[in-house]
Write a protein that holds these residues in place. Structure first.
Motif, short mmCIF file in Angstrom:
data_model
loop_
_atom_site.label_atom_id
_atom_site.label_comp_id
_atom_site.label_asym_id
_atom_site.label_seq_id
_atom_site.Cartn_x
_atom_site.Cartn_y
_atom_site.Cartn_z
N MET A 188 41.41 -14.63 1.21
CA MET A 188 41.23 -15.83 2.00
C MET A 188 39.81 -15.85 2.59
SD MET A 188 43.41 -17.18 5.30
CE MET A 188 44.89 -17.23 4.31
N PHE A 189 39.15 -17.00 2.51
CA PHE A 189 37.79 -17.10 3.00
C PHE A 189 37.77 -17.66 4.41
CE2 PHE A 189 37.45 -17.74 -1.64
CZ PHE A 189 36.73 -16.60 -1.91
N ILE A 190 36.82 -17.22 5.19
CA ILE A 190 36.68 -17.71 6.54
C ILE A 190 35.54 -18.73 6.59
CG2 ILE A 190 37.52 -15.56 7.53
CD1 ILE A 190 34.58 -14.89 8.18
N GLN A 191 35.51 -19.51 7.65
CA GLN A 191 34.43 -20.45 7.81
C GLN A 191 33.17 -19.69 8.23
OE1 GLN A 191 35.19 -23.53 10.64
NE2 GLN A 191 33.26 -24.60 10.25
N LEU A 192 32.08 -19.93 7.53
CA LEU A 192 30.84 -19.22 7.82
C LEU A 192 30.26 -19.73 9.13
CD1 LEU A 192 29.03 -17.07 6.47
CD2 LEU A 192 27.67 -18.94 5.55
N THR A 193 30.04 -18.82 10.08
CA THR A 193 29.53 -19.22 11.39
C THR A 193 28.01 -19.18 11.45
OG1 THR A 193 29.76 -16.93 12.16
CG2 THR A 193 31.61 -18.41 12.56
N ASP A 194 27.39 -18.38 10.61
CA ASP A 194 25.93 -18.28 10.61
C ASP A 194 25.39 -18.68 9.24
OD1 ASP A 194 23.30 -17.74 11.03
OD2 ASP A 194 23.51 -15.56 11.16
N TRP A 195 24.80 -19.86 9.19
CA TRP A 195 24.28 -20.38 7.93
C TRP A 195 22.82 -20.01 7.69
CZ3 TRP A 195 26.83 -23.15 4.11
CH2 TRP A 195 28.17 -23.48 4.41
N SER A 196 22.23 -19.25 8.60
CA SER A 196 20.80 -18.94 8.48
C SER A 196 20.47 -18.20 7.17
CB SER A 196 20.31 -18.14 9.69
OG SER A 196 21.01 -16.91 9.82
#
Length: 223
Positions: free
Chosen positions: A1-9
């Motif tokens: 299961m994938f999580i929402q990426l919080t750091d897109w840098s």
């Protein structure tokens, strides 16, 4: 299961460094590849070997070479340091590493593309009074464009996936020098497999879409 990426840098930084690398290798690679495709001169084999050397060298060796060049005590880095300019461990170092490893791919593709152009067409244009610049942009470049486009895509993909040299000269500074490959490595090392899988998915899908678009474009050009 994938999580929402919080750091897109890491994603934005990787795209930025890859785009800069593509621009640089295009500006430098096109005239050089055309010269090497059409001219013979002493030392040509040595120069070409040096140009393509990053293709076979381990990324760590390339990174070490860049450290010698742009490090604070390096050949170029010392001069820049005296001017108050620091490249090492900045995102510019990541862009430089990506450019170095991507350049041979652009060079080889563009050189093959220029060699495939019928020289007689250029000669005919010269007899009609066309200048070299006009010949290049109206005859040579359009005919060589499919091969050049392939070089652009390969260079972009290589720059986007650069890891070893980037880690040595740019390090792993979140939000500043952490590219996607570096972020994936340290996420796995820290046991954060969810973030690693999310980043892997993002870069895989993006790379697939770019290649898919190029293949579709090339297919349409053949009809």
């Amino acid at each position: 299961m994938f999580i929402q990426l919080t750091d897109w840098s890491p994603v934005f930084l990787s795209l930025r460094t890859a785009l800069i690398a593509v621009v640089v290798v295009t500006i430098l690679g096109l005239p050089l590849s055309r010269l090497m495709a059409r001219r013979e001169f002493p030392g040509k084999d040595l120069l070409e070997s040096a140009i393509t050397l990053p293709m076979v060298l381990p990324p760590s060796v390339i990174g070490y070479g860049l450290l010698i060049l742009i490090g604070k005590n390096g050949l170029l880095g010392k001069v820049l340091s005296e001017m108050g300019i620091t490249i090492i461990f900045t995102w510019w170092a990541a862009a430089l590493a990506s450019t170095v490893v991507a350049f041979p791919l652009m060079y080889q593709s563009a050189k093959a593309a220029f060699k495939s152009v019928d020289i007689s067409l250029e000669k005919a244009a010269r007899t009609l009074g066309a200048g070299e610049v006009r010949i290049f942009f109206t005859i040579t470049l359009p005919l060589a464009w499919p091969g050049i486009l392939a070089g652009l895509v390969l260079s972009f993909a290589r720059a986007l996936g650069e890891f070893g040299a980037t880690l040595m000269v740019a390090g792993n500074i979140p939000g500043q020098t952490q590219t996607i490959p570096v972020a994936i490595f340290f996420a796995v090392d820290a046991g954060d497999n969810d973030t690693a899988r999310t980043l892997v998915t993002i870069v895989t899908i993006f790379s697939f879409l770019v290649i898919f678009w190029v293949n579709r474009w090339a297919k349409r050009q053949n009809y």
